[in-house]
Design an enzyme around this catalytic site. Structure first.
Site, PDB file in Angstrom:
ATOM      1  N   GLY A   1       0.367   6.015   0.236  1.00 25.04           N
ATOM      2  CA  GLY A   1      -0.605   6.700   0.626  1.00 25.04           C
ATOM      3  C   GLY A   1       0.788   7.657   0.734  1.00 25.04           C
ATOM      4  N   GLY A   2       0.053   9.230   0.818  1.00 29.48           N
ATOM      5  CA  GLY A   2       0.748  10.674   0.764  1.00 29.48           C
ATOM      6  C   GLY A   2       1.808  10.627   2.167  1.00 29.48           C
TER       7      GLY A   2
ATOM      8  N   GLY B   1       1.195  -1.736   0.167  1.00 29.98           N
ATOM      9  CA  GLY B   1       0.248   0.030   0.426  1.00 29.98           C
ATOM     10  C   GLY B   1       0.789   1.098  -0.143  1.00 29.98           C
TER      11      GLY B   1
ATOM     12  N   VAL C   1       3.807   0.424   2.731  1.00 35.38           N
ATOM     13  CA  VAL C   1       4.062  -0.127   2.998  1.00 35.38           C
ATOM     14  C   VAL C   1       3.912  -1.236   2.505  1.00 35.38           C
ATOM     15  CG1 VAL C   1       2.845  -1.566   4.894  1.00 35.38           C
ATOM     16  CG2 VAL C   1       2.239   0.003   4.867  1.00 35.38           C
TER      17      VAL C   1
ATOM     18  N   ASP D   1      -9.728   5.882  12.539  1.00 35.35           N
ATOM     19  CA  ASP D   1      -9.704   5.059  10.366  1.00 35.35           C
ATOM     20  C   ASP D   1      -9.643   3.993  10.657  1.00 35.35           C
ATOM     21  OD1 ASP D   1      -9.770   5.555   8.041  1.00 35.35           O
ATOM     22  OD2 ASP D   1      -7.004   5.535   7.932  1.00 35.35           O
TER      23      ASP D   1
END
Length: 233
Positions: A26-27, A24, A31, A133
């Site tokens: 993101g900003g 994964g 991972v 989250d």
């Protein structure tokens, strides 16, 4: 599996790890799936894209490392690359997210998953923290049916309860008080979990926009009224 990006990252995290995939991105983090040559085990590594995340990463790791629960992914060790990028290693979970879990619409299976997530959240909340989250992609499931085992992941937005929160999380699962930047606590996570479970049972109720979320909150009906095959309990 490997790709060009993996070969670029591999030298940056040293000789201890062999990257074989990306789990994964993101900003604020990437991972990776790796083979840990030191312990001869598969691990997941969460690595920051920039040195400025060092303080946040260390804090996130310290919190996660305090959580010892069968339904929370475990963190093992924290380090930095030769370039100064912070990272930490985690338990490798070879499962699927709730989004991909084919039995998520079966009430008896979903109940098993819900109880495990609630148990995990009770551990987080007992320490005075809020996950912030809770969403389907942050629930990894191993196995099937009533034997399914869940791991709650991604503590990057976890914060202390009982104080005003910045707008954090993912639509449509964000609790109303967080969208208003008000005080958040354990109930904020329970709201998010409620939306996750409702969405799993009633997929057509998925809210994709802010307007959808507002309408969703105004017109919420018990799942049994929308689908009589869902037990009232």
């Amino acid at each position: 599996m490997t790709n060009g990006r993996d070969s670029d990252i591999n030298p940056r995290i040293g000789k201890r790890f062999e990257v074989f995939g990306e789990l994964g991105e993101g900003g604020e983090a990437c991972v990776l799936a790796v083979h840990d040559r030191l312990c001869q085990l598969r691990r997941a590594i969460k690595i920051a894209p920039h040195k400025r995340f060092r303080s946040d990463f260390r804090s996130e790791f310290q919190k996660l490392s305090q959580l010892r629960h069968p339904n929370i992914v475990r963190a093992y060790d924290y380090d930095e690359t030769p370039e100064g990028l912070p990272y930490y290693t985690m338990e490798w979970v070879e499962g699927v997210s709730l989004v991909e879990f084919s039995q998520r619409d079966q009430p008896e299976v979903l109940a098993v998953i819900a109880l495990q997530i609630l148990d995990a959240l009770s551990t987080i909340h007992a320490r005075g923290w809020v996950h912030r989250d809770i969403k389907p992609s942050n629930m990894l499931i191993v196995g099937e049916g009533r034997g399914a085992l869940v791991r709650l992941i991604d503590m990057g937005l976890m914060t202390s309860a009982g104080r005003p929160s910045s707008v954090s999380g993912t639509l449509p699962y964000i609790a109303p008080e967080i969208t208003r930047k008000e005080m958040c606590d354990a109930r904020s996570d329970l709201y998010s979990l409620g939306v996750v479970l409702y969405e799993a049972l009633i997929p057509e109720a998925v809210a994709l926009t802010t307007e959808d979320v507002i309408q969703f909150r105004r017109s919420l009906l018990p799942p049994h009224q929308l689908n009589p095959s869902i037990p009232q309990g």
